[in-house]
Write a protein that holds these residues in place. Structure first.
Motif, PDB file in Angstrom:
ATOM      1  N   ASN A 161       8.870  -4.974  -5.245  1.00  0.00           N
ATOM      2  CA  ASN A 161       9.059  -6.385  -5.649  1.00  0.00           C
ATOM      3  C   ASN A 161       8.134  -7.307  -4.864  1.00  0.00           C
ATOM      4  OD1 ASN A 161      11.174  -5.300  -7.028  1.00  0.00           O
ATOM      5  ND2 ASN A 161      12.774  -6.108  -5.698  1.00  0.00           N
ATOM      6  N   LEU A 178      10.981 -17.337  -1.322  1.00  0.00           N
ATOM      7  CA  LEU A 178      11.364 -15.962  -1.664  1.00  0.00           C
ATOM      8  C   LEU A 178      10.212 -15.198  -2.304  1.00  0.00           C
ATOM      9  CD1 LEU A 178      14.959 -16.171  -3.166  1.00  0.00           C
ATOM     10  CD2 LEU A 178      14.261 -15.050  -1.069  1.00  0.00           C
ATOM     11  N   LEU A 215      26.481   0.164  -5.310  1.00  0.00           N
ATOM     12  CA  LEU A 215      25.052   0.242  -5.005  1.00  0.00           C
ATOM     13  C   LEU A 215      24.412   1.492  -5.585  1.00  0.00           C
ATOM     14  CD1 LEU A 215      24.515  -0.880  -1.313  1.00  0.00           C
ATOM     15  CD2 LEU A 215      23.865  -2.063  -3.395  1.00  0.00           C
ATOM     16  N   ILE A 220      24.783 -17.782  -5.546  1.00  0.00           N
ATOM     17  CA  ILE A 220      25.406 -18.378  -4.356  1.00  0.00           C
ATOM     18  C   ILE A 220      24.384 -18.535  -3.236  1.00  0.00           C
ATOM     19  CG2 ILE A 220      26.380 -16.137  -3.573  1.00  0.00           C
ATOM     20  CD1 ILE A 220      28.456 -18.984  -2.890  1.00  0.00           C
ATOM     21  N   GLN A 249      12.477  -1.510  -4.252  1.00  0.00           N
ATOM     22  CA  GLN A 249      13.691  -0.873  -4.797  1.00  0.00           C
ATOM     23  C   GLN A 249      13.450   0.600  -5.027  1.00  0.00           C
ATOM     24  OE1 GLN A 249      16.529  -2.494  -4.945  1.00  0.00           O
ATOM     25  NE2 GLN A 249      15.338  -4.161  -4.099  1.00  0.00           N
ATOM     26  N   ASN A 254      28.491   0.773 -12.810  1.00  0.00           N
ATOM     27  CA  ASN A 254      27.971  -0.324 -12.000  1.00  0.00           C
ATOM     28  C   ASN A 254      28.508  -1.659 -12.518  1.00  0.00           C
ATOM     29  OD1 ASN A 254      25.692  -2.555 -11.898  1.00  0.00           O
ATOM     30  ND2 ASN A 254      25.457  -1.300 -10.079  1.00  0.00           N
ATOM     31  N   ARG A 259      30.668  -4.716 -10.653  1.00  0.00           N
ATOM     32  CA  ARG A 259      30.131  -6.084 -10.476  1.00  0.00           C
ATOM     33  C   ARG A 259      31.131  -7.099 -11.000  1.00  0.00           C
ATOM     34  NH1 ARG A 259      24.036  -6.371 -10.499  1.00  0.00           N
ATOM     35  NH2 ARG A 259      24.231  -8.501 -11.188  1.00  0.00           N
TER      36      ARG A 259
HETATM   37  C1  HEM Z   1      18.191 -14.597  -0.697  1.00  0.00           C
HETATM   38  C2  HEM Z   1      19.216 -13.802  -0.672  1.00  0.00           C
HETATM   39  C3  HEM Z   1      19.288 -12.464  -1.374  1.00  0.00           C
HETATM   40  C4  HEM Z   1      18.273 -11.610  -1.743  1.00  0.00           C
HETATM   41  C5  HEM Z   1      16.775 -11.780  -1.571  1.00  0.00           C
HETATM   42  C6  HEM Z   1      18.910 -10.469  -2.375  1.00  0.00           C
HETATM   43  C7  HEM Z   1      18.209  -9.400  -2.926  1.00  0.00           C
HETATM   44  C8  HEM Z   1      18.799  -8.369  -3.632  1.00  0.00           C
HETATM   45  C9  HEM Z   1      18.073  -7.316  -4.285  1.00  0.00           C
HETATM   46  C10 HEM Z   1      16.555  -7.172  -4.332  1.00  0.00           C
HETATM   47  C11 HEM Z   1      18.995  -6.499  -4.857  1.00  0.00           C
HETATM   48  C12 HEM Z   1      18.726  -5.204  -5.625  1.00  0.00           C
HETATM   49  C13 HEM Z   1      18.359  -5.506  -7.042  1.00  0.00           C
HETATM   50  C14 HEM Z   1      17.973  -4.229  -7.774  1.00  0.00           C
HETATM   51  O1  HEM Z   1      18.467  -3.129  -7.450  1.00  0.00           O
HETATM   52  O2  HEM Z   1      17.151  -4.349  -8.684  1.00  0.00           O
HETATM   53  C15 HEM Z   1      20.299  -7.022  -4.548  1.00  0.00           C
HETATM   54  C16 HEM Z   1      21.488  -6.444  -4.932  1.00  0.00           C
HETATM   55  C17 HEM Z   1      22.707  -6.887  -4.509  1.00  0.00           C
HETATM   56  N1  HEM Z   1      22.974  -8.064  -3.821  1.00  0.00           N
HETATM   57 FE1  HEM Z   1      21.648  -9.400  -3.190  1.00  0.00          FE
HETATM   58  N2  HEM Z   1      20.260 -10.635  -2.349  1.00  0.00           N
HETATM   59  C18 HEM Z   1      20.536 -11.846  -1.756  1.00  0.00           C
HETATM   60  C19 HEM Z   1      21.775 -12.422  -1.568  1.00  0.00           C
HETATM   61  C20 HEM Z   1      22.972 -11.813  -1.843  1.00  0.00           C
HETATM   62  C21 HEM Z   1      24.288 -12.394  -1.625  1.00  0.00           C
HETATM   63  C22 HEM Z   1      24.525 -13.802  -1.071  1.00  0.00           C
HETATM   64  C23 HEM Z   1      25.210 -11.450  -2.010  1.00  0.00           C
HETATM   65  C24 HEM Z   1      26.708 -11.518  -1.990  1.00  0.00           C
HETATM   66  C25 HEM Z   1      27.447 -12.563  -1.685  1.00  0.00           C
HETATM   67  C26 HEM Z   1      24.473 -10.289  -2.508  1.00  0.00           C
HETATM   68  C27 HEM Z   1      25.045  -9.135  -2.980  1.00  0.00           C
HETATM   69  C28 HEM Z   1      24.335  -8.124  -3.603  1.00  0.00           C
HETATM   70  C29 HEM Z   1      24.978  -6.952  -4.194  1.00  0.00           C
HETATM   71  C30 HEM Z   1      26.474  -6.652  -4.220  1.00  0.00           C
HETATM   72  C31 HEM Z   1      23.951  -6.175  -4.768  1.00  0.00           C
HETATM   73  C32 HEM Z   1      24.079  -4.855  -5.534  1.00  0.00           C
HETATM   74  C33 HEM Z   1      23.955  -5.107  -7.025  1.00  0.00           C
HETATM   75  C34 HEM Z   1      23.991  -3.855  -7.860  1.00  0.00           C
HETATM   76  O3  HEM Z   1      23.532  -2.800  -7.416  1.00  0.00           O
HETATM   77  O4  HEM Z   1      24.464  -3.949  -8.985  1.00  0.00           O
HETATM   78  N3  HEM Z   1      23.123 -10.554  -2.395  1.00  0.00           N
HETATM   79  N4  HEM Z   1      20.156  -8.179  -3.810  1.00  0.00           N
END
Ligand code: HEM
Length: 480
Positions: free
Chosen positions: A371, A336, A120, A427, A346, A127, A131
């Protein structure tokens, strides 16, 4: 810590840092939906923004008129009270999110106490490397193979209503069943799915909810819940230690409904993974588990709840989905776009001094890419404040990390865009659409149970979705 940051809840969601919103600011009145409180005007008539707004109850429940003022008059707004900058227009958020050099990840240490050492707070190759450890499990063919299992989990949860024996989840009267869609479905569904993908044994399910809730409530520092979060994280690590030992000796496979193996579960894959010749440590594996559970629970839960709340308030659109199940995709993405369940702003730190829209932003500043506001930008989405799953300017095709824009349609920003694009996007899209189609098929003539739902300030209208996703949604349907 004293209140230092607006967007406390969304920012806390995004980075796991408790900024303490403080008491709601009593100086900003609660307004009818769609109308902004009058905070004064500049001599040329431009509406002013009182930065106390950002920690007010009004902003929390009715942020959209203020997003409009920010986008139209202050595309980069310097909030001197909370010492940060907001970027709110769609094109600007996209440009900034794709520029990892200038807009770097938040300062180290914000989330890693409870979740452990995760991606994160990392940028660039560090990063990406992380991932890639689990990314392949959340996309493409791997997802298709899991469709039956996800459908089964949804059906099992709905079946459990028959024997729930808990009126806070479900009760029947005169041929009508009332169900709390959160407690009875959405709170558990994404966690069950992630648990299945990870390959957590069934016996751990009860503990899993406890670890998840304690860790999620435990972000921030020096609070009792933080202490409980740390204890839960340690408990999870102790459990995972033994699991890792066993999985290294005996890899565990996921199976399809006919009992055929369809691939290793994520924990087994992590056990096999080497970086520079070394296996991942238990600490690293636990951090990845914690991150997936943390990232994949509340987010998808909130997306399902918000989408259903919006759809049920637009019965013609619900009928359209009922008649054509392929519209679930559009419903998911429109839901969404209209209401982000987590990560609505963010936080990034600037690496250099920069200037945007005439505003100088010094190096090291906290910039919030909103966002949520970008999704409601009329420059991109017509009549952006209205929920319309049939709109022709929202892209709901194959999810792309770089976002999609062809001048006619654009993707929303709710999964972020660019290098940090949510790895769980695919997913969660699959889960929410599959789970919802099962729900709709099994709830005849479903509608909102109005007398059980909170009202807005007029005492009549249903309470709106503001910055925080729906906690509970009571529905009723006919049983015969
Ligand atoms: C509707 C459902 C979801 C929404 C709205 C959402 C939204 C987000 C957002 C806004 C970010 C940050 C993007 C950025 O920094 O620009 C993020 C990162 C992340 N999300 Fe999701 N997420 C969702 C579902 C999930 C699911 C199901 C998982 C895992 C099974 C997940 C795992 C992660 C992880 C690990 C990150 C960090 C990515 C990084 O920093 O490289 N998210 N998510």
């Amino acid at each position: 810590m004293e209140s230092i940051c607006p967007f406390a809840s969304t920012l806390a969601d995004a980075i796991g840092q408790e900024f303490g919103a403080g008491p709601p600011s009593g100086d900003i009145p609660l307004m009818p939906l769609g109308q902004a409180a009058d905070m004064g005007h500049a001599p040329d008539g431009t509406p002013l923004i009182d930065p106390r707004l950002f920690s007010s109850a009004e902003y929390n429940r009715n942020p959209y008129p203020y997003f409009r003022i920010l986008r139209d008059h202050y595309p980069v707004f310097h909030d001197e009270l909370h010492n940060c900058y907001y970027v709110t227009r769609f094109d600007d958020v996209k440009t900034c999110a794709n520029d990892e050099v200038v807009f770097n990840t938040v300062a180290k240490g914000a989330s890693n106490t409870v979740l452990g050492n995760t991606q994160l707070e990392l940028s660039g190759p560090e990063n990406r490397r992380r991932r890639n450890l689990y990314g392949q499990h959340l996309v493409g063919q791997a997802l298709k193979l899991r469709t039956p299992a996800i459908t089964r989990i949804a059906n099992e949860l709905i079946d459990s209503w028959d024997t729930a024996n808990d009126p806070t989840v479900c009760h029947d009267r005169n041929g009508v069943r009332s169900v709390a869609l959160g407690k009875g479905f959405a709170n558990q569904f994404p966690i069950r799915v992630v648990g299945y993908l990870l390959g957590l044994p069934d016996e751990a399910r009860g503990n899993f909810y406890f670890w998840y809730n304690a860790m999620m409530n435990g972000f921030g520092g020096a609070t009792e819940t933080h202490g409980l979060g740390l204890a839960a994280r340690q408990d999870l690590e102790d459990y995972v230690e033994e699991l890792v030992r066993v999985r290294r000796e005996r890899p565990h496979f996921l199976h399809d409904e006919a009992g055929n193996p369809i691939g290793k579960d994520i924990i087994t894959s992590l056990c096999d993974t080497r970086i520079d010749g070394d296996y991942l440590s238990t600490e690293e594996i636990t951090s990845n588990i914690a991150l997936l559970v943390g990232g994949g629970g509340e987010t998808t839960r909130g997306a399902i709840m918000n989408m259903w709340y919006l759809l049920l308030q637009h019965p013609a659109q619900l009928d359209a989905v009922r008649a054509d199940e392929s519209l679930w995709l559009a419903a998911f993405h429109e839901g969404l776009r209209c209401a982000i369940p987590a990560g609505g702003a963010q936080p990034k730190n600037t690496t250099y001094d920069i200037e945007m829209h005439g505003v100088k932003i010094p190096a090291g500043s906290l910039v919030l890419m909103v966002n949520h506001a970008a999704n409601r930008d009329d420059r991109v989405f017509r009549d952006a404040d209205s929920f319309n799953i049939l709109r022709d300017d929202l892209y709901s095709g194959k999810l792309l990390r770089s976002g999609y824009s062809d001048g006619r349609k654009s993707s929303h920003m709710s999964f972020g865009v660019g290098p940090h694009f949510c790895p769980g996007a695919w997913i969660s899209e699959q889960e929410a659409t599959l789970g919802s189609s099962v729900l709709l098929r099994r709830m005849k003539n479903v509608r909102i149970k109005h007398d059980a739902m909170p009202r807005d300030i007029d005492g009549v209208t249903l309470a709106p979705i503001g910055l925080v996703p729906m906690r509970e949604l009571w529905v009723e349907y006919d049983i015969d």
